[in-house]
Design an enzyme around this catalytic site. Structure first.
Site, PDB file in Angstrom:
ATOM      1  N   LYS A 142      18.680  56.317  57.329  1.00 27.33           N
ATOM      2  CA  LYS A 142      19.040  54.912  57.595  1.00 27.33           C
ATOM      3  C   LYS A 142      20.271  54.887  58.490  1.00 27.33           C
ATOM      4  O   LYS A 142      21.303  55.471  58.156  1.00 27.33           O
ATOM      5  CB  LYS A 142      19.365  54.188  56.288  1.00 27.33           C
ATOM      6  CG  LYS A 142      18.154  53.957  55.401  1.00 27.33           C
ATOM      7  CD  LYS A 142      18.550  53.307  54.094  1.00 27.33           C
ATOM      8  CE  LYS A 142      18.669  51.805  54.218  1.00 27.33           C
ATOM      9  NZ  LYS A 142      18.863  51.168  52.880  1.00 27.33           N
TER      10      LYS A 142
HETATM   11  O1  G3P Z   1      17.952  47.772  50.978  1.00 22.71           O
HETATM   12  C1  G3P Z   1      19.017  46.902  51.332  1.00 22.71           C
HETATM   13  C2  G3P Z   1      19.455  46.124  50.160  1.00 22.71           C
HETATM   14  O2  G3P Z   1      19.839  47.002  49.127  1.00 22.71           O
HETATM   15  C3  G3P Z   1      20.526  45.123  50.399  1.00 22.71           C
HETATM   16  O3  G3P Z   1      20.404  44.218  49.390  1.00 22.71           O
HETATM   17  O4  G3P Z   1      21.135  42.664  47.658  1.00 22.71           O
HETATM   18  O5  G3P Z   1      22.822  44.102  48.834  1.00 22.71           O
HETATM   19  O6  G3P Z   1      21.713  42.219  50.028  1.00 22.71           O
HETATM   20  P1  G3P Z   1      21.589  43.236  48.966  1.00 22.71           P
END
Ligand code: G3P
Length: 310
Positions: free
Chosen positions: A125
């Protein structure tokens, strides 16, 4: 919800042109009925969540990031490395996405090579942007350059922190195998910056939080996206649909991995919009088979079986 006439007509053709998600093993008589279904990944770095989801056949991949690793208990680079390796080995041959943490080009390449050595199923990533804001002197092209360099080295990448279709296009053009739009964060952002006079749509680019990054120039961002429960509740999903349309227009095979999901309805909206993969937090996945009418139905069926046991 997207209206039927707004949905990209090329979704089916695109999906059938991509590798099968549920291939039928050679020699098996009953063909899998959903070979081109969207992939469902677990958005977690916690083996206590990943193991049961994998064993139940709910997920066929895992996405991690530094925040998830910290949440899973990693308190040093060594500990984070141990957890990432364990997940990669457990999930093989299914893909596991591990994120670079360095910001300097040669260090990022070295770290990517190190992570890729955990297994053939590892995808690196790479944040597509954000470098110029982080540190003066860093190039705005850092993410794009790293993606391209890793493509040169035959290492699969996922461009992460994607918030508009421009980032999605340039990452694909650089050679990203996957791109990762963050739907929930767009929603969070819009809840704070809602301007009802603006029309939702990813083709509209607005300046929100006008902040010029260190050493940078003015920039515009497409942020009028609100996910479920807002008046413009499907706007985050419109970003997926727009990227699908652009990728279809040019036969781009980079897979669209929808992330930052906040609820189960958003998962279904991503399927309507044509996401190739959806990565979902464990707490949302745990409820995929739940419905109050299923509860009531099961109670009635099981109560009626009592008569068989007399
Ligand atoms: O895979 C990306 C994800 O983990 C981000 O999620 O909830 O931190 O916006 P969030």
């Amino acid at each position: 919800m997207l209206r039927p006439w707004e949905i990209s007509p090329g979704i089916r053709k695109r999906r059938t042109g991509l590798p099968e998600t549920n291939p039928t093993p050679k020699g098996k008589k009953l063909r899998h009925p959903a070979p081109h279904a969207a992939g469902i990944f677990g958005d977690s770095a916690d083996m206590r969540e990943i193991r049961p989801l994998k064993e139940a056949g709910i997920i066929n991949g895992v996405t991690t990031n530094p925040t998830l690793l910290k949440r899973a208990g990693a308190d040093s680079r060594k500990a984070a490395g141990r957890i990432m390796r364990e997940i990669a080995e457990f999930m093989a041959p299914d893909p596991v996405f591990l994120e670079t943490t360095e910001t300097e080009r040669s260090k990022m390449i070295a770290e990517a090579a190190q992570l890729a050595a955990f297994g053939d199923n590892v995808v690196i990533k790479v944040p597509v942007g954000g470098y110029r804001s982080l540190q003066e002197g860093l190039s705005g092209f850092t993410g794009i350059e790293i993606i391209h360099e890793l493509w040169n080295r035959d290492i699969k990448t996922l461009a992460t922190l994607v918030f508009n279709s421009s980032q999605a296009f340039w990452a694909a053009n650089a050679g990203a195998t996957y791109i990762c739009p963050f739907l929930g964060r767009l929603a969070d952002h819009m809840y704070k910056h809602d301007h009802p006079e603006r029309t939702p749509g990813n083709s509209l680019y607005f300046m929100v939080d006008h902040k010029v990054p260190a050493g940078g120039t003015d920039r515009v961002e497409n942020t009028p996206y609100v996910a479920v429960d807002g008046e413009r509740k499907d706007a985050g999903v419109r970003l997926i649909n727009e990227i699908v349309t652009i990728y279809n227009n040019y036969g781009i095979e980079t897979e669209i991995l929808a992330a930052s999901l906040r609820n189960a309805v958003q998962v279904m909206e991503c399927l309507v919009a044509g996401a190739d993969i959806i990565t979902v937090p464990a707490n949302i996945l745990m409820g995929v088979a739940d419905h109050s009418l299923s509860d009531a139905g099961m109670e009635a069926f099981i109560a009626d079986t009592k008569v068989f046991d007399k």
